[in-house]
Scaffold this active site. Structure first.
Site: not given
Ligand code: NAD
Length: 421
Positions: A111
């Protein structure tokens, strides 16, 4: 949010290791391999200077943690967030090792992160930062060594800059990163893969437990890449998405939200609360909402011993990484809440990344339909394998998932002689 878990409970890395121990105990893992598999292979901390548009210089820290490569090259996303310190990145790297093994792709776990809030930064500032960070870590990356991907606050454009910066140093290397724009070697379907993978797992769980996915009421915290694509898949299957939120708050409608309308608001960077016919809801209320499925899809550390009793859903589908502390996990299990753990539920992202990487290396491309078919097949198989193991052992899904992942990594480490030092 990332800090909630730290103040009140174990650190993120300690928490991941508690879950690891549950899996390791179930398979009677020998102590030597416990030590090897809880110690990251390499941790790189670098300075990241960013020249801002007003000509001031901001100096921050960036990290790449390579946890384990017994099963293949290191793999894991890069996030830009103020809480992305070494401790958090270390925990997320370990999660990737177990996740890649559970979904059975030939990768290890890693990561990366830069400790910064990019929300107010211009695209030019984010580009400069991405290039500086890439230049600082590129010597530990490699198409067969370590392949980054998008995560919180990073996207296909950021991956394009990363790929370009790496290629400037080592020659054209599309396979150095996944989650790229389709025009430069990204896979059609990768962007939606994590959300669609979550849906596939929920659908399979519903089938197995006699539920109709189309009748479920779902609340989603976080409406970024993961949350929005899950919402689209749920709406497509007729399920009711009753609440969603982002960093600024959220909206609720008991009869179900207009998901297409929400996607359009998010695209235009408008507040979700502008959606007509909804009531505003804060993040704490969303987590406690009376619904069938709660999906944390933002940051980690949101479900702790202080709110685990208040969770109103009967299924917790972990879209985010490490959203639930071990203490909260125990409370939820005692209360009969089924937890579909992050290392299984959100593995669609890395499964899709594997397809993209393999396509880049072999210079061919699947259609989006083929990509989705393979993704659904892979996620259903991972869910079934974990659910069968958990049922056989009489343990929750998270224990079963870790037992499976740890077993696979341990077998590779033994065969490769990792403990023969
Ligand atoms: P992203 O940046 O696209 O979206 C994050 C979202 O969370 C946004 O809508 C943001 O406004 C919201 N957010 C941030 N802080 C917040 C808070 N305090 N309260 C409520 N909402 C809040 O990120 P993503 O890629 O969608 O990732 C989200 C989660 O999924 C993370 O934990 C990431 O590690 C996990 N994840 C992502 C992927 C991927 O392929 N992108 C894969 C596996 C896991």
């Amino acid at each position: 949010m990332g800090t909630i878990g730290r103040v009140t409970e174990l650190s993120p890395h300690e928490a991941v290791n508690v879950f690891f121990r549950n899996g390791a105990d179930l398979i009677d893992l020998e102590d030597e391999l416990v030590d090897i598999l809880t110690t990251p292979d390499r941790e790189l901390a670098v300075q990241v200077p960013v020249r801002l548009d007003d000509d001031t210089l901001l100096v921050t820290r960036g990290y790449r943690v390579q946890h384990n490569d017994a099963r293949g090259p290191y793999k894991g996303g890069i996030r830009y967030h103020p809480s992305a310190d070494l401790e958090e990145v270390r925990a997320l790297a370990a999660l990737m090792t177990w996740k890649t093994a559970i979904v059975d792709v030939p990768f290890g776990g890693a990561k990366g992160g830069v400790e910064i809030d990019p929300t107010g930064m211009s695209p030019a500032e984010v580009e400069r930062m991405t290039r500086r960070f890439t230049a600082a870590i590129r010597h530990v990356l490699g198409v067969y060594q370590d392949i980054p991907a998008p995560d919180v606050n990073t996207n296909a454009q950021v991956m394009a800059w990363l790929m370009d910066e790496y290629s400037r140093a080592y020659g054209y290397s599309p396979a150095i990163v996944t989650g790229k724009p389709v025009q430069i070697g990204g896979a059609c379907g990768r962007e939606a893969a994590t959300g669609r993978g979550l849906f596939a797992v929920l659908d399979e769980h519903a089938r197995r437990t006699g539920l109709d996915v189309g009748k479920l009421r779902v609340a989603i915290q976080g409406f970024g890449n993961v949350g929005s694509h899950l919402a689209i898949a749920l709406a497509g299957a007729g399920a009711r998405v009753v609440a969603v939120s982002d960093v600024n708050g959220g909206v609720h409608a008991a009869d179900g939200l207009d998901v297409a309308g929400l996607v359009e608001l998010a695209r235009r960077r408008r507040p979700l609360a502008e959606l007509a016919g909804t009531e505003e809801i804060d993040n704490a209320t969303l987590l406690a909402l009376d619904c069938d499925v709660l999906v944390p899809a933002a940051l980690g550390g949101v479900i702790t011993s202080s709110n685990a009793d208040a969770i109103g859903a009967s299924i917790l589908l972990e879209g985010a990484n490490h959203p639930t502390s071990p203490e909260a996990d125990t409370v939820l299990t005692k209360r009969g809440v089924v937890v579909i753990p992050d290392v299984l539920a959100n593995a669609g992202g890395v499964l899709g990344s594997y397809y993209e990487w393999a396509m880049n290396i072999q210079q061919f491309r699947w259609t989006e339909q083929r990509f989705d078919e393979e993704l659904h097949k892979g996620m259903r198989l991972a869910y079934t394998t974990v659910a069968d193991l958990a049922a056989r052992e009489g343990v929750p899904l998270r224990h079963g998932a870790y037992a499976l992942g740890v077993q696979r990594v341990a077998e590779a480490a033994r065969l490769r002689g990792y403990a023969d030092a």
